[in-house]
Design an enzyme around this catalytic site. Sequence first.
Site, PDB file in Angstrom:
ATOM      1  CG  HIS A 286      35.196  33.968  82.046  1.00  0.00           C
ATOM      2  ND1 HIS A 286      34.013  33.863  82.732  1.00  0.00           N
ATOM      3  CD2 HIS A 286      36.180  33.755  82.986  1.00  0.00           C
ATOM      4  CE1 HIS A 286      34.262  33.582  84.006  1.00  0.00           C
ATOM      5  NE2 HIS A 286      35.573  33.525  84.186  1.00  0.00           N
TER       6      HIS A 286
ATOM      7  CG  ASP B  11      29.245  38.866  81.084  1.00  0.00           C
ATOM      8  OD1 ASP B  11      29.594  39.582  82.026  1.00  0.00           O
ATOM      9  OD2 ASP B  11      29.784  37.784  80.802  1.00  0.00           O
TER      10      ASP B  11
ATOM     11  CG  HIS C 129      26.114  30.191  81.815  1.00  0.00           C
ATOM     12  ND1 HIS C 129      26.458  29.133  82.618  1.00  0.00           N
ATOM     13  CD2 HIS C 129      26.744  31.286  82.306  1.00  0.00           C
ATOM     14  CE1 HIS C 129      27.276  29.579  83.563  1.00  0.00           C
ATOM     15  NE2 HIS C 129      27.470  30.877  83.400  1.00  0.00           N
TER      16      HIS C 129
END
Length: 384
Positions: free
Chosen positions: A227, A320, A266
């Site tokens: 995450h 990210d 994702h």
Amino acid sequence: MTAVSTKVQGVDKGLEHTIASESEMSFIDGAKGILEYVGIPIGDLAQYSSYEEVVYLLWNKKLPTSTELDSFVKEIRDASELPEPMWDVIKQIPIEAAPMAALRTMVSSLSLYDEESEDDSVESNHRKSIRILARVPVLIANFDRHRKHREFIRPDKHLSMAGSFIKMLTGKEPTESMAKALDTCLVLHVDHGLNASTFAAIVTISTLSDMYSAVTTAIGTLKGPLHGGANEAVMRMLQEIGEVDQVQSFIEGKLERKEKIMGFGHRVYKVWDPRAIYLRGFSEQLAADTGNQKLFAMSDAIEKIMEQRVGDRGIHPNVDFYSATTYRSLGLEIDLFTPMFAMSRVAGWAGHCMEQLSDNRIMRPRCAYTGPHEAPYTPIENRG
Ligand code: ACO
């Protein structure tokens, strides 16, 4: 009679196909690559809005007038001072502690010094959400000062949240471009449907626990490398690779060993994450402005190989991936990347908790039991 209600559809591992709550905050279309906050595309908000304005939007489901924004900003700034005992709490944390672990402890400790921590009225939860939002940047920056044996710096009530954070972290007045860049990162990270940490927060609040417990739960959940912790993992991977000409063999080797490449993939997006598209351009510019071109070049090379190898399986850069180059170019230390994410997402967690409480039902899914039945109880002396 079956042990499980007939309405239960079977195991949904990872809850991929489960809609567990309703929200008016963010809309995601993973097939088209759309992300909107209260209907407004993320790219427009990143370009034209500010973090404080977006938090107002998410919590109130409308953009503020300038008077409303002024008073919301004042409310945040007025709430930003830490309760005095918190400075001693920070001093007690070992300097070697990971900042996310420290943040989890510090936010939990905030509740001990909030007389309203157990008040579950709507008004109190709004006030606590403001306090947590306003104080998280103070905690992150000052934990970093503590671990570097520097004097604490209090929040600057004349600056934006991003600007005040930079000042507390660096001890210097923020430049306009740095404050704007950080503010844009905060806007891009603030909310994202029922991601793992937000889900964790609403599970906690659904028991009618309290806002501090919910945010503490969420921080613990965000920190995992699958995450929010992925942005730090991306940066460590870039450091391990070292040079652009090493990218190909490094990535190919990992894919052959069936290892994941951090910052890619994702659960919801099967095309490019719109935040990654924005951050790609943003980080390229920032890297050029700050002499970090090599970082961007390595990221660009990884992206090209990944697109070629796994792009057709819907595995693309996520938020990210380019956050890593962005934060590094802004001069942040690697282990502050995930706290930066938390500093923004705290408004999403609080917003979802307030929504959950407005129409609450305890979160209590089932698990499919796979063990034995009617097993004999063997006395301890007869067990082999
Ligand atoms: N690199 C290589 N292969 C990948 C990657 C990746 N980053 N992500 C997924 N895959 C592959 C898996 O190996 C799997 O392949 P298989 O079907 O051959 O076994 C397939 O794609 C499905 O992957 P899952 O892990 O089952 O997908 P899931 O939806 O459960 O997980 C997740 C999504 C956790 C984001 C995953 O893509 C991942 O681990 N990515 C790397 C970590 C990361 O960047 N996390 C940040 C996500 S964004 C955020 O949380 C803010």
